[in-house]
Design a protein around this motif. Structure first.
Motif, PDB file in Angstrom:
ATOM      1  N   LEU A 152     -10.096   7.780 -12.193  1.00 27.92           N
ATOM      2  CA  LEU A 152      -8.586   6.268 -13.299  1.00 27.92           C
ATOM      3  C   LEU A 152      -7.807   6.470 -11.749  1.00 27.92           C
ATOM      4  O   LEU A 152      -6.650   5.618 -11.945  1.00 27.92           O
ATOM      5  N   GLU A 153      -7.053   7.572 -11.474  1.00 27.33           N
ATOM      6  CA  GLU A 153      -5.700   7.324 -10.373  1.00 27.33           C
ATOM      7  C   GLU A 153      -6.507   6.428  -9.353  1.00 27.33           C
ATOM      8  O   GLU A 153      -5.168   5.612  -9.358  1.00 27.33           O
ATOM      9  N   ASP A 154      -7.658   5.907  -8.755  1.00 34.24           N
ATOM     10  CA  ASP A 154      -7.960   5.020  -7.639  1.00 34.24           C
ATOM     11  C   ASP A 154      -6.902   3.772  -9.086  1.00 34.24           C
ATOM     12  O   ASP A 154      -6.408   3.061  -8.107  1.00 34.24           O
ATOM     13  N   VAL A 155      -7.681   4.068  -9.775  1.00 32.11           N
ATOM     14  CA  VAL A 155      -7.512   2.647 -10.570  1.00 32.11           C
ATOM     15  C   VAL A 155      -6.370   2.139 -10.803  1.00 32.11           C
ATOM     16  O   VAL A 155      -5.451   0.872 -11.281  1.00 32.11           O
ATOM     17  N   LYS A 156      -5.372   3.085 -11.429  1.00 31.53           N
ATOM     18  CA  LYS A 156      -3.983   2.965 -11.633  1.00 31.53           C
ATOM     19  C   LYS A 156      -3.340   2.828  -9.925  1.00 31.53           C
ATOM     20  O   LYS A 156      -2.378   2.138 -10.208  1.00 31.53           O
ATOM     21  N   LEU A 157      -3.439   2.814  -8.743  1.00 25.11           N
ATOM     22  CA  LEU A 157      -3.315   2.768  -7.808  1.00 25.11           C
ATOM     23  C   LEU A 157      -3.286   1.210  -7.078  1.00 25.11           C
ATOM     24  O   LEU A 157      -2.501   0.222  -7.064  1.00 25.11           O
ATOM     25  N   SER A 158      -4.009   0.977  -8.467  1.00 29.56           N
ATOM     26  CA  SER A 158      -4.664  -0.484  -7.155  1.00 29.56           C
ATOM     27  C   SER A 158      -3.720  -1.700  -8.345  1.00 29.56           C
ATOM     28  O   SER A 158      -4.008  -2.458  -7.669  1.00 29.56           O
ATOM     29  N   TRP A 159      -3.345  -1.166  -9.651  1.00 30.32           N
ATOM     30  CA  TRP A 159      -2.910  -1.311 -10.805  1.00 30.32           C
ATOM     31  C   TRP A 159      -1.765  -1.579 -10.297  1.00 30.32           C
ATOM     32  O   TRP A 159      -0.862  -2.483 -10.545  1.00 30.32           O
ATOM     33  N   ILE A 160      -1.217  -0.795  -9.895  1.00 30.13           N
ATOM     34  CA  ILE A 160      -0.094  -0.444  -9.404  1.00 30.13           C
ATOM     35  C   ILE A 160       0.573  -1.618  -8.255  1.00 30.13           C
ATOM     36  O   ILE A 160       1.778  -2.586  -8.031  1.00 30.13           O
ATOM     37  N   TYR A 161      -0.458  -1.802  -7.317  1.00 34.38           N
ATOM     38  CA  TYR A 161      -0.410  -2.345  -6.118  1.00 34.38           C
ATOM     39  C   TYR A 161      -0.494  -4.085  -6.856  1.00 34.38           C
ATOM     40  O   TYR A 161       0.256  -4.647  -5.946  1.00 34.38           O
ATOM     41  N   ALA A 162      -0.897  -4.248  -7.677  1.00 28.76           N
ATOM     42  CA  ALA A 162      -1.614  -5.180  -7.761  1.00 28.76           C
ATOM     43  C   ALA A 162       0.058  -5.773  -9.093  1.00 28.76           C
ATOM     44  O   ALA A 162       0.285  -7.318  -8.765  1.00 28.76           O
ATOM     45  N   ALA A 163       0.764  -5.388  -9.188  1.00 30.04           N
ATOM     46  CA  ALA A 163       1.488  -5.480  -9.821  1.00 30.04           C
ATOM     47  C   ALA A 163       2.652  -5.540  -8.960  1.00 30.04           C
ATOM     48  O   ALA A 163       3.262  -6.747  -9.812  1.00 30.04           O
ATOM     49  N   MET A 164       2.531  -4.624  -8.172  1.00 30.98           N
ATOM     50  CA  MET A 164       4.193  -4.928  -6.971  1.00 30.98           C
ATOM     51  C   MET A 164       3.681  -7.190  -6.619  1.00 30.98           C
ATOM     52  O   MET A 164       4.807  -7.703  -6.049  1.00 30.98           O
ATOM     53  N   ILE A 183       1.090  -1.214  -0.380  1.00 31.52           N
ATOM     54  CA  ILE A 183       0.604  -0.304   0.200  1.00 31.52           C
ATOM     55  C   ILE A 183       0.486   0.988   0.190  1.00 31.52           C
ATOM     56  O   ILE A 183       0.714   2.410  -0.588  1.00 31.52           O
ATOM     57  N   HIS A 184       2.102   1.028   0.672  1.00 26.29           N
ATOM     58  CA  HIS A 184       2.120   2.167   1.292  1.00 26.29           C
ATOM     59  C   HIS A 184       3.616   2.936  -0.017  1.00 26.29           C
ATOM     60  O   HIS A 184       3.481   3.978  -0.822  1.00 26.29           O
ATOM     61  N   ARG A 185       4.259   1.829  -1.128  1.00 24.21           N
ATOM     62  CA  ARG A 185       4.716   2.204  -1.896  1.00 24.21           C
ATOM     63  C   ARG A 185       3.876   2.172  -3.415  1.00 24.21           C
ATOM     64  O   ARG A 185       4.407   2.522  -4.146  1.00 24.21           O
ATOM     65  N   SER A 186       2.574   1.621  -3.510  1.00 26.93           N
ATOM     66  CA  SER A 186       2.068   1.857  -4.501  1.00 26.93           C
ATOM     67  C   SER A 186       1.608   3.469  -4.884  1.00 26.93           C
ATOM     68  O   SER A 186       1.297   3.675  -5.070  1.00 26.93           O
ATOM     69  N   GLU A 187       1.553   3.947  -3.609  1.00 27.76           N
ATOM     70  CA  GLU A 187       0.951   5.675  -2.893  1.00 27.76           C
ATOM     71  C   GLU A 187       1.776   6.137  -3.053  1.00 27.76           C
ATOM     72  O   GLU A 187       2.042   7.294  -3.983  1.00 27.76           O
ATOM     73  N   ALA A 188       2.622   5.555  -2.831  1.00 35.19           N
ATOM     74  CA  ALA A 188       4.555   6.757  -3.702  1.00 35.19           C
ATOM     75  C   ALA A 188       4.126   7.213  -5.119  1.00 35.19           C
ATOM     76  O   ALA A 188       4.585   8.281  -5.137  1.00 35.19           O
ATOM     77  N   TYR A 189       3.504   5.938  -5.833  1.00 35.36           N
ATOM     78  CA  TYR A 189       3.222   6.824  -7.377  1.00 35.36           C
ATOM     79  C   TYR A 189       1.535   7.950  -7.279  1.00 35.36           C
ATOM     80  O   TYR A 189       1.417   7.837  -8.811  1.00 35.36           O
ATOM     81  N   ARG A 190       0.896   7.899  -6.618  1.00 32.81           N
ATOM     82  CA  ARG A 190       0.173   8.658  -6.676  1.00 32.81           C
ATOM     83  C   ARG A 190       0.277  10.415  -7.771  1.00 32.81           C
ATOM     84  O   ARG A 190      -0.525  10.883  -8.179  1.00 32.81           O
ATOM     85  N   ASP A 191       1.619  10.927  -6.925  1.00 27.36           N
ATOM     86  CA  ASP A 191       1.649  11.977  -8.192  1.00 27.36           C
ATOM     87  C   ASP A 191       2.970  11.676  -9.211  1.00 27.36           C
ATOM     88  O   ASP A 191       3.244  12.526 -10.125  1.00 27.36           O
ATOM     89  N   VAL A 192       2.855  10.257  -9.963  1.00 23.46           N
ATOM     90  CA  VAL A 192       3.438  10.004 -11.276  1.00 23.46           C
ATOM     91  C   VAL A 192       2.129  10.200 -12.026  1.00 23.46           C
ATOM     92  O   VAL A 192       1.229   9.800 -12.072  1.00 23.46           O
ATOM     93  N   LYS A 193       2.311  10.817 -12.991  1.00 25.22           N
ATOM     94  CA  LYS A 193       1.439  11.072 -14.270  1.00 25.22           C
ATOM     95  C   LYS A 193       1.706  10.542 -14.906  1.00 25.22           C
ATOM     96  O   LYS A 193       2.415  10.451 -16.186  1.00 25.22           O
ATOM     97  N   TYR A 194       0.451   9.587 -15.274  1.00 25.58           N
ATOM     98  CA  TYR A 194       0.910   9.140 -16.193  1.00 25.58           C
ATOM     99  C   TYR A 194      -0.184   9.756 -17.672  1.00 25.58           C
ATOM    100  O   TYR A 194      -1.226   9.935 -17.392  1.00 25.58           O
ATOM    101  N   PRO A 195       0.131   9.888 -19.072  1.00 26.12           N
ATOM    102  CA  PRO A 195      -0.532  10.012 -20.290  1.00 26.12           C
ATOM    103  C   PRO A 195      -1.865   9.158 -19.788  1.00 26.12           C
ATOM    104  O   PRO A 195      -2.256   8.123 -19.830  1.00 26.12           O
TER     105      PRO A 195
END
Length: 111
Positions: free
Chosen positions: A80-92, A33-45
């Motif tokens: 999409l922001e919440d989905v992005k963080l869930s996607w990143i969590y699952a990938a990690m 959770i902590h590591r995926s939250e770090a991607y909150r400010d990463v801007k994906y197109p």
């Protein structure tokens, strides 16, 4: 019926453990959770597409399958922001590498 129900005792600690195992929650859940939250400010197109029914589809092409919809472009992008963080969590959790955002493309593209 009430006599039967009053004699049943539920071990909630055991139930929680079984539920976690059933849901396949990783042991390092808090860290993920902590590591995926770090991607909150990463801007994906974001690619926004108006659907036939009037809703909007928002997706990150850099994160395959990372997409959602909403009634307005703003709603779709907020979801999409919440989905992005869930996607990143699952990938990690699966040990996959997180792709970097594409460069040289608009942050929001409407098609």
């Amino acid at each position: 019926m009430s006599m039967i129900m009053s004699s049943i005792k539920i071990n909630t600690d055991a139930l929680e453990g079984e539920l976690d195992r059933f849901l396949d929650i990783p042991a390092d859940h808090s860290d993920l959770i902590h590591r995926s939250e770090a991607y909150r400010d990463v801007k994906y197109p974001v690619v926004l597409t108006r659907l036939a029914g009037g809703e909007w589809l928002a997706e990150h092409k850099d994160l395959p399958g990372c997409k959602t919809h909403g009634g307005t472009p703003e709603e779709a992008m907020a979801r999409l922001e919440d989905v992005k963080l869930s996607w990143i969590y699952a990938a990690m959790a699966e040990g996959r590498k997180i792709p970097k955002p594409a460069t040289g493309v608009p942050i929001v593209k409407i098609v």
